[in-house]
Design an enzyme around this catalytic site. Sequence first.
Site, short mmCIF file in Angstrom:
data_model
loop_
_atom_site.label_atom_id
_atom_site.label_comp_id
_atom_site.label_asym_id
_atom_site.label_seq_id
_atom_site.Cartn_x
_atom_site.Cartn_y
_atom_site.Cartn_z
N PHE A 77 7.08 -3.02 -15.29
CA PHE A 77 6.37 -2.08 -14.39
C PHE A 77 6.77 -2.16 -12.93
O PHE A 77 6.39 -1.30 -12.13
CB PHE A 77 4.85 -2.23 -14.52
N ASP A 101 -0.80 -3.82 -15.89
CA ASP A 101 -0.34 -2.43 -15.71
C ASP A 101 0.10 -1.82 -17.05
O ASP A 101 1.28 -1.60 -17.28
CB ASP A 101 0.81 -2.43 -14.69
N HIS A 151 0.07 2.71 -14.39
CA HIS A 151 0.42 3.61 -13.27
C HIS A 151 1.14 4.87 -13.75
O HIS A 151 1.17 5.87 -13.04
CB HIS A 151 1.16 2.87 -12.15
N ASN A 169 1.62 -4.52 -4.87
CA ASN A 169 2.68 -3.66 -5.40
C ASN A 169 4.02 -4.13 -4.85
O ASN A 169 4.12 -4.53 -3.69
CB ASN A 169 2.41 -2.21 -4.97
N TRP A 170 5.06 -4.11 -5.66
CA TRP A 170 6.41 -4.58 -5.30
C TRP A 170 6.38 -6.06 -4.88
O TRP A 170 7.13 -6.45 -3.96
CB TRP A 170 7.01 -3.77 -4.15
N SER A 193 9.73 2.06 -15.28
CA SER A 193 8.32 1.76 -15.43
C SER A 193 7.89 2.11 -16.85
O SER A 193 8.15 3.23 -17.30
CB SER A 193 7.49 2.61 -14.46
N GLY A 217 11.46 4.63 -12.92
CA GLY A 217 11.79 5.34 -14.16
C GLY A 217 11.83 4.34 -15.32
O GLY A 217 11.56 4.68 -16.46
N1 ASP Z 1 6.96 0.20 -9.92
C1 ASP Z 1 8.18 0.87 -9.84
C2 ASP Z 1 7.96 2.35 -9.72
O1 ASP Z 1 6.91 2.81 -10.02
C3 ASP Z 1 9.12 0.55 -10.93
C4 ASP Z 1 10.39 0.16 -10.29
O2 ASP Z 1 10.89 0.95 -9.50
O3 ASP Z 1 10.88 -0.92 -10.54
O4 ASP Z 1 8.80 3.10 -9.26
#
Ligand code: ASP
Length: 718
Positions: A671, A222, A85, A213-214, A655, A653
């Site tokens: 990620f 990823d 990503h 996601n999340w 990530s 960040g």
């Molecule tokens: N996947 C999140 C992001 O892209 C990474 C995180 O915030 O833990 O912001």
Amino acid sequence: MKRFRIHSLLTCVLFFACGGSTKADEGMYPISELGNVNLKAAGILLSAQDIFNPADVGLVNAIVNVGGCTGSFVSSDGLILTNHHCAFGYLQAASTVEHDYLTAGFFARSLEEEIPARGGSVRITESYRDVSRDVLSAVSDTMSPGERTRAIAARSRKIVADAEKERPGTRAEVAEMFPGKSYVLFLYTYLRDLRIVYAPPRSIGEFGGETDNWVWPRHTGDFSFLRAYVGPDGSPAAYSRANVPYHPEKFLKVQPKGVGPEDPVFVLGYPGRTYRHRTSHYLDYEQKIRMPYVAALYDWEIAAMEDAGRKDRSVALKLDARIKRLANTSKNYWGKLQGLERLDLVQTRRAQEARLQEFIDADPGRKELFGSLLNEIAAVYEAAAHTAGTEAALDQLGSGSILVSSASFVLSSARERAKPDLQRAPDYSDRNYERTKDRLFLSLQNYDHAIERRFLTELLQRAARLYPDHRVPELELFLQGGDREQAARSLADTAVRRSLMADSATVRRLLADPPDSATIHRDPVLRLVNALEPAYSRLREAREQREGELTRLFGRYVEVKMLFDGKKFIPDANGTLRMTYGKIRGYAPADAVYYNPITTLRGVVEKTTGQEPFTSPRELLELYRKKDFGRFASPELRSVPVALLYNLDTTGGNSGSPLLNGRGELVGVNFDRAYEATINDFAWSEAYSRSIAVDIRYVLWVTEKIGGATRILKEMGL
Ligand code: ASP
């Protein structure tokens, strides 16, 4: 070679109680604080100096910031491992309908085939020094809050300019560690030639899409590989075919054996922003006003873009990265909103503040100094709540409409570039201008007429619907003549039909030769933005004022809170290099539910429905059927581990940050976080704060078996 130079150590006294922390704990430790972490008790078999060594090379020399994400060098030839990503925008910019690397993935069989990651750069932390005294000498007690903000910004710019002059080729930045209290100057090397080496197909790199996601359990591969290049003489240079791979001073050893439950792990990276040292007033504002508004608007925008892309892949290719960015934020905000409610965070903070107020009032000296502090903070947020609608209308118009942002850039450029360099807004200073322009032109490439019309209409209509005392007077002139919403619609129609602000050649010309008033008048969007400038200028001033006020107040809040709690705090994340540590560990997100901390290939296959976003490449399904887990399988799990869960303190960040075992070997790529952990940014807890990495064994298995990219494995010494 001496790499890090510390001019003055930030002492532990400044940040938190010395004495060492022994368990996984809230904490994104600044690199200067490693000496105070009890690494041994954390199961880390390295010394603080192995990680960061002021006199020599340490692990942190392998950690890079890649366009706001983190990455790490994994070979002596500048190979970087980060998230899919994080490379998404680069893949999108390189893709066409015929060569759709976003969908199919990308593999360069040789260095020559590696393609530019357009707009990408790599930042390596070189050194840092405390400049609090210097920054704060620019402010005085008699200044208004707005003057304070401007004075701090101006002094920071001067410090940056001096540092860059002293060390040509590096870039400097002043980071605020504690508002109004401590500031640190970081020096960075910037590498500007970044290329794409290998990215898996989207069905692996983004498996589960926004649905997953999340979320834990997770089955997303990823990851992507990039490479940093420099000029033939070894110094940072813009893209050129003559450039050569960068040789980092340190690269990480990849550990193909991976890790297991309860194993100690740590992360080095560049966490973006957290807001833990804020009061209930801030949280209340976020919960009731800002986040629900932004999340709902983004959801509307995402639905509109998905709708447009469904009919035409070439349109989808333009919009995909934008959709992904907005969807990531929106789901994060909904997660935070749920967390705020679940934990009743505003009430909890209010109760803490009531106790703090009692503590303050109990001592006449403290009362004198801090007695009105909480009320003053409350007053700032009350005022902000009153103007929130107007601010949101202006902000979203500026960021949601490409025409408006392009026209603002042209006009601001003319205004700012006429000033002496140090007085310009940061985007327009000589050191940033080219990059800011690049970003604009990249966004123009993704311009889509139909979407722009829908967005501009919606945003103008929202502004038209504001309560009378919240309206923007300058915009009102455009909305006259009866039906305000109709007026907004025709304004948007004319703008999209007649404006040239999405035409790169025109914009380029106007940047070189600023528009005169006749030109401004002829283009409907230039005219609109020009008319709105006084409103934007008021907004900027109001924000400077507010920021100055809050910087002062939160500085004092942290001060008295430390007295009350009897301990010092670790500063909130601010985009600078940090370390966090803990264990591979599951959690119980709900009654009677427990999640294991490792997922496997079996889960990928179980989740595969053949419907987006749960499709998997045929090869993957076939390899699974044949149980071809190869050399990267886990003997205990008798499968390929896919994702890992752990109790570390991370945020956006982080990530792409390497997940390291106790010996500092790379075992995963961070990620994401679990849904309950989106609230981390406001409040961390071992009970629910869980972060997610793609397991290195899945990275290697996919790269070898699906990508056939053995040259990458060889390069990493496998
Ligand atoms: N996947 C999140 C992001 O892209 C990474 C995180 O915030 O833990 O912001």
